[in-house]
Write an enzyme that holds these catalytic residues in place. Structure first.
Site, PDB file in Angstrom:
ATOM      1  N   PRO A   1     -29.469  30.778 -30.213  1.00  0.00           N
ATOM      2  CA  PRO A   1     -28.989  32.054 -30.732  1.00  0.00           C
ATOM      3  C   PRO A   1     -28.066  31.905 -31.936  1.00  0.00           C
ATOM      4  O   PRO A   1     -27.435  30.861 -32.140  1.00  0.00           O
ATOM      5  CB  PRO A   1     -28.262  32.673 -29.540  1.00  0.00           C
ATOM      6  CG  PRO A   1     -27.919  31.530 -28.655  1.00  0.00           C
ATOM      7  CD  PRO A   1     -28.965  30.498 -28.855  1.00  0.00           C
TER       8      PRO A   1
ATOM      9  N   THR B   1     -20.570  29.174 -33.022  1.00  0.00           N
ATOM     10  CA  THR B   1     -19.656  29.142 -31.886  1.00  0.00           C
ATOM     11  C   THR B   1     -20.362  28.439 -30.732  1.00  0.00           C
ATOM     12  O   THR B   1     -21.548  28.103 -30.820  1.00  0.00           O
ATOM     13  CB  THR B   1     -19.259  30.569 -31.447  1.00  0.00           C
ATOM     14  OG1 THR B   1     -20.414  31.217 -30.892  1.00  0.00           O
ATOM     15  CG2 THR B   1     -18.725  31.389 -32.616  1.00  0.00           C
ATOM     16  N   ASP B   2     -19.639  28.232 -29.637  1.00  0.00           N
ATOM     17  CA  ASP B   2     -20.246  27.558 -28.485  1.00  0.00           C
ATOM     18  C   ASP B   2     -21.434  28.331 -27.928  1.00  0.00           C
ATOM     19  O   ASP B   2     -22.418  27.737 -27.472  1.00  0.00           O
ATOM     20  CB  ASP B   2     -19.201  27.353 -27.380  1.00  0.00           C
ATOM     21  CG  ASP B   2     -18.162  26.309 -27.760  1.00  0.00           C
ATOM     22  OD1 ASP B   2     -18.462  25.494 -28.663  1.00  0.00           O
ATOM     23  OD2 ASP B   2     -17.065  26.318 -27.176  1.00  0.00           O
ATOM     24  N   CYS B   3     -21.354  29.672 -27.956  1.00  0.00           N
ATOM     25  CA  CYS B   3     -22.462  30.463 -27.411  1.00  0.00           C
ATOM     26  C   CYS B   3     -23.471  30.878 -28.476  1.00  0.00           C
ATOM     27  O   CYS B   3     -24.568  31.345 -28.134  1.00  0.00           O
ATOM     28  CB  CYS B   3     -21.943  31.686 -26.653  1.00  0.00           C
ATOM     29  SG  CYS B   3     -20.742  32.657 -27.569  1.00  0.00           S
ATOM     30  N   TYR B   4     -23.099  30.700 -29.746  1.00  0.00           N
ATOM     31  CA  TYR B   4     -24.028  30.983 -30.843  1.00  0.00           C
ATOM     32  C   TYR B   4     -24.034  29.771 -31.789  1.00  0.00           C
ATOM     33  O   TYR B   4     -23.394  29.776 -32.845  1.00  0.00           O
ATOM     34  CB  TYR B   4     -23.622  32.246 -31.596  1.00  0.00           C
ATOM     35  CG  TYR B   4     -23.736  33.508 -30.773  1.00  0.00           C
ATOM     36  CD1 TYR B   4     -24.985  34.061 -30.511  1.00  0.00           C
ATOM     37  CD2 TYR B   4     -22.604  34.136 -30.265  1.00  0.00           C
ATOM     38  CE1 TYR B   4     -25.104  35.218 -29.746  1.00  0.00           C
ATOM     39  CE2 TYR B   4     -22.714  35.296 -29.500  1.00  0.00           C
ATOM     40  CZ  TYR B   4     -23.964  35.820 -29.240  1.00  0.00           C
ATOM     41  OH  TYR B   4     -24.084  36.963 -28.481  1.00  0.00           O
TER      42      TYR B   4
END
Length: 401
Positions: free
Chosen positions: A66, A139-142
């Site tokens: 993502p 980022t860690d989630c993106y």
């Protein structure tokens, strides 16, 4: 008194009587207000004109891995990405940066340099493929930093128009009393009062037919770009306290509306990108508003004629926010092709397509007669008692004429 529920029953049983605003105005001259009220259930208004305070909200769907998009371009046109990870907003007047194109590439890039967000919206509605380029905040989630692909209206999740300011209740007539040509949001204004340009189709336009917005409100279902849309809120620069004639129509820019509708259902015939030379991109948009005939007062308001509504003639050669005017002219005068300013005959032209405005009203009429479009009760009224107050640099009020 009639109710919207009663009119909807007639629509569903295909017994409803629908006239366009133009038909209603002719009928009233023949049979009068009371008889017209007895005969008609719905009046269809329409306009097709530039509405640059428009744009599209798009959810692109998540990539794998993502990406949290922070910058985005559609065919080189920048879209705003300060929402969720893959939500973007494409403004109709957004344009690419072609200022550094080498001279030898100028001709082949001229078409692109005149292409804006409105053209991208039109192309997506038409089913065309658009190039997407995005950069992201990692980022860690993106974890993804960039992404390129192509999109169509069928490959993205949501694609809807959310237009902050449409349907000016009235507008101005632009002229140029100076010595040099001016390139404006009304197009080219020739010097020495050589032409006059207006942008409203006049008495068939929606908000002239409900001047105090007693029928039209938040939640009203409308024809928007060839699909179904809704009135979402008052528009930006909503100015209902504009001075008005005894028939309640304003003498200049007044009420505006914010509109919303699913662009995947729209037709590119009614949503067209456009470009004003040396000014920028915009969007030509077809909007039709049905007015339920609940009482005779509705007929009286809708019977207003072009010779009974006016607009101010504004001199754009004065580079100020509030410019001097040459007085008021009627829409009948504007549509005649010539107006007189200080004894001089000045040719006129309309940015709105009168023909397409009529066609919007006719198409909406056909939807209603076929039982494909029912009316809605508004959930709240559009405020008509509050307004923004333009101010000069010292904080003194500047009331719009």
């Amino acid at each position: 008194m009639r109710t919207i529920a009663e009119i909807n029953e007639k629509i569903q049983s295909k017994k409803v009587v629908v006239w366009t605003a133009e038909e209603l105005k002719s009928k009233v001259l023949e049979i009068g207000v009371t008889q017209a009220y007895k005969e008609v259930d719905v009046i269809c208004t329409g306009t097709f004109e530039p509405m640059e305070s428009s744009g599209a909200l798009i959810n692109l769907g998540h990539t794998d891995p993502p990406i949290k998009i922070r910058q985005c371009w559609l065919d080189g046109i920048p879209a705003y990405a300060g929402f969720g990870a893959v939500d973007i907003y494409l403004g109709a007047s957004a344009m690419g940066d072609y200022s550094n194109i080498p001279e030898q590439m100028e001709i082949e890039n001229r078409q692109n340099s005149e292409r804006g967000g409105g053209h991208i919206i039109e192309d997506l509605i038409a089913g065309k493929t658009i190039q997407l380029r995005a950069s992201g905040q990692m980022t860690d989630c993106y974890p993804r930093g960039s992404f390129e692909t192509t999109i169509t209206k069928d490959s993205i999740n949501q694609f809807y128009l959310f237009n902050p300011r449409n349907l000016y209740q009235n507008f101005i007539v632009g002229v140029n009393g100076g010595e040099n040509p001016l390139y404006t949001y009304l197009g080219l204004l020739y010097p020495r009062l050589a032409n006059a340009v207006y942008s409203n189709p006049g008495a068939i336009s929606p908000l002239f037919n409900d001047p105090d917005l007693q029928i039209i409100g938040i939640g009203t279902r409308i024809f928007l770009g060839g699909g179904i849309g809704y009135i979402a809120w008052e528009g930006t620069q909503h100015f209902p306290l504009q001075k008005r004639l005894p028939n309640r129509t304003p003498i200049g820019p007044a009420a505006t509306l914010a509109l919303i509708g699913d662009a995947k259902q729209m037709d590119a015939r009614w949503v067209r990108g456009c470009y004003f030379r040396n000014y920028g991109a915009s969007l030509m948009l077809g909007v039709g508003v049905p007015i339920p005939v609940l009482n005779e007062e509705v007929i009286r308001h809708c019977s207003v004629q072009d010779l009974e509504i006016v607009a101010p003639v504004v001199d754009f050669s004065i580079p100020r926010r509030v410019r001097p005017t040459f007085g008021l002219v009627t829409y009948a005068q504007l549509k005649s092709g010539k107006i007189t300013i200080e004894g001089k005959s000045v040719r006129t032209a309309s940015l709105a397509s009168i023909s397409f405005s009529r066609q919007v009203a006719v198409e909406l009429k056909q939807w209603i007669e076929a039982g494909e479009f029912t009316l809605t009760e508004s959930v709240a009224s559009i405020p008509m008692e509050r307004t923004f107050v333009p101010q000069d640099r010292w904080g003194s009020p500047l009331m719009m004429e």
